[in-house]
Design a protein around this motif. Sequence first.
Motif, short mmCIF file in Angstrom:
data_model
loop_
_atom_site.label_atom_id
_atom_site.label_comp_id
_atom_site.label_asym_id
_atom_site.label_seq_id
_atom_site.Cartn_x
_atom_site.Cartn_y
_atom_site.Cartn_z
N UNK A 1 0.82 -1.20 0.00
CA UNK A 1 0.00 0.00 0.00
C UNK A 1 0.86 1.26 0.00
N UNK A 2 1.92 1.25 0.84
CA UNK A 2 2.79 2.42 0.92
C UNK A 2 3.53 2.66 -0.39
N UNK A 3 4.00 1.57 -1.02
CA UNK A 3 4.73 1.73 -2.28
C UNK A 3 3.83 2.26 -3.39
N UNK A 4 2.61 1.71 -3.49
CA UNK A 4 1.69 2.18 -4.52
C UNK A 4 1.28 3.63 -4.26
N UNK A 5 1.02 3.94 -3.01
CA UNK A 5 0.62 5.31 -2.66
C UNK A 5 1.72 6.30 -3.00
N UNK A 6 2.97 5.93 -2.75
CA UNK A 6 4.08 6.81 -3.07
C UNK A 6 4.20 7.01 -4.57
N UNK B 1 -5.78 7.27 -15.24
CA UNK B 1 -4.95 8.18 -16.01
C UNK B 1 -5.04 9.53 -15.32
N UNK B 2 -3.94 9.97 -14.75
CA UNK B 2 -3.95 11.20 -13.98
C UNK B 2 -3.89 10.92 -12.49
N UNK B 3 -4.23 11.91 -11.69
CA UNK B 3 -4.12 11.80 -10.24
C UNK B 3 -5.23 10.94 -9.65
N UNK B 4 -4.85 10.07 -8.72
CA UNK B 4 -5.81 9.27 -7.96
C UNK B 4 -5.12 8.80 -6.69
N UNK B 5 -5.77 7.94 -5.92
CA UNK B 5 -5.17 7.45 -4.69
C UNK B 5 -5.44 5.96 -4.54
N UNK B 6 -4.70 5.33 -3.65
CA UNK B 6 -4.79 3.88 -3.48
C UNK B 6 -6.18 3.45 -3.05
N UNK B 7 -6.76 4.18 -2.11
CA UNK B 7 -8.07 3.78 -1.58
C UNK B 7 -9.13 3.72 -2.68
N UNK B 8 -9.12 4.72 -3.55
CA UNK B 8 -10.09 4.76 -4.65
C UNK B 8 -9.88 3.60 -5.60
N UNK B 9 -8.63 3.37 -5.97
CA UNK B 9 -8.33 2.28 -6.90
C UNK B 9 -8.69 0.92 -6.30
N UNK B 10 -8.33 0.71 -5.05
CA UNK B 10 -8.60 -0.58 -4.42
C UNK B 10 -10.10 -0.85 -4.32
N UNK B 11 -10.84 0.16 -3.96
CA UNK B 11 -12.29 -0.02 -3.83
C UNK B 11 -12.91 -0.42 -5.16
N UNK B 12 -12.51 0.22 -6.23
CA UNK B 12 -13.07 -0.08 -7.54
C UNK B 12 -12.58 -1.43 -8.06
N UNK B 13 -11.30 -1.75 -7.82
CA UNK B 13 -10.76 -3.04 -8.25
C UNK B 13 -11.42 -4.17 -7.49
N UNK B 14 -11.72 -3.95 -6.22
CA UNK B 14 -12.36 -4.98 -5.41
C UNK B 14 -13.79 -5.25 -5.91
N UNK C 1 -2.20 -9.21 -0.15
CA UNK C 1 -3.11 -8.33 0.58
C UNK C 1 -3.79 -9.02 1.74
N UNK C 2 -3.73 -10.35 1.75
CA UNK C 2 -4.35 -11.10 2.83
C UNK C 2 -4.87 -12.44 2.32
N UNK C 3 -4.62 -13.52 3.08
CA UNK C 3 -5.12 -14.81 2.67
C UNK C 3 -4.65 -15.19 1.29
#
Length: 247
Positions: A102-107, A214-227, A162-164
Amino acid sequence: MLGAKNRLNRQAWLRVYRKTGLLTAISVVLSIVMTNAIMETFSSGINVAGLMVSIVTPLALGAPAIGLVLYKQEQLRAANTQLQKLASFDWLTGCLNRGAFTAMVSQSLSSGSVSGALLVIDVDHFKSINDNHGHDRGDDALKLIATTLQQTAGENAPLGRLGGEEFGIFLHRLDERGVARMAERLRAAVARLAFVTDGHGCPLSISIGGATFSGQTDFRTLYKMADICLYQAKSAGRDRIALIDAA
């Protein structure tokens, strides 16, 4: 420390030898200079006996002491390196743990990654592998899948557990077509694995949900949509891919 061995690798020993030699040489030079200065005070200067004492003393006493101190420093360096690895990597699969991933992707996202995707990957029917063949074979399956995912995605694509039985892969500088091709390569690579347990083949497959950006986003947004996409892929029958554009 935490099972760390006291043996040093070749590079660490080279550092010990080089620094010990350098510091010992400096000690010998300083010993000669100081001995000569003292001898000049009480006589005509350093003689052969004094010169030998000024050389042998730092060699006999200083070198072992310096070497021991440097050896202990290298042991401490190795222990700290192991602690950092334990804090960042999953103990079973060797990939990044959830926090480090999470930290690496966020960075990466904060530094201005212009395009890419977050893929969330789940091993299909993993519970049945544990139930039917035992948790040790389930662990073997996870390690095999993690290795396959990393080899397929490449070293430049961070892989995290990410778990399990859930993994994450971050793809950057790829457009939607590139992300779709990579996701299919990952799915197909796992489907081709020959995993044998109890003398019988055990098919493996994964479902992938991904959020491209494409452009600015954050990990939380991406993870929620990918999930959400992962849930859609599994609901549609598993062993498939579902992607969405988060932009």
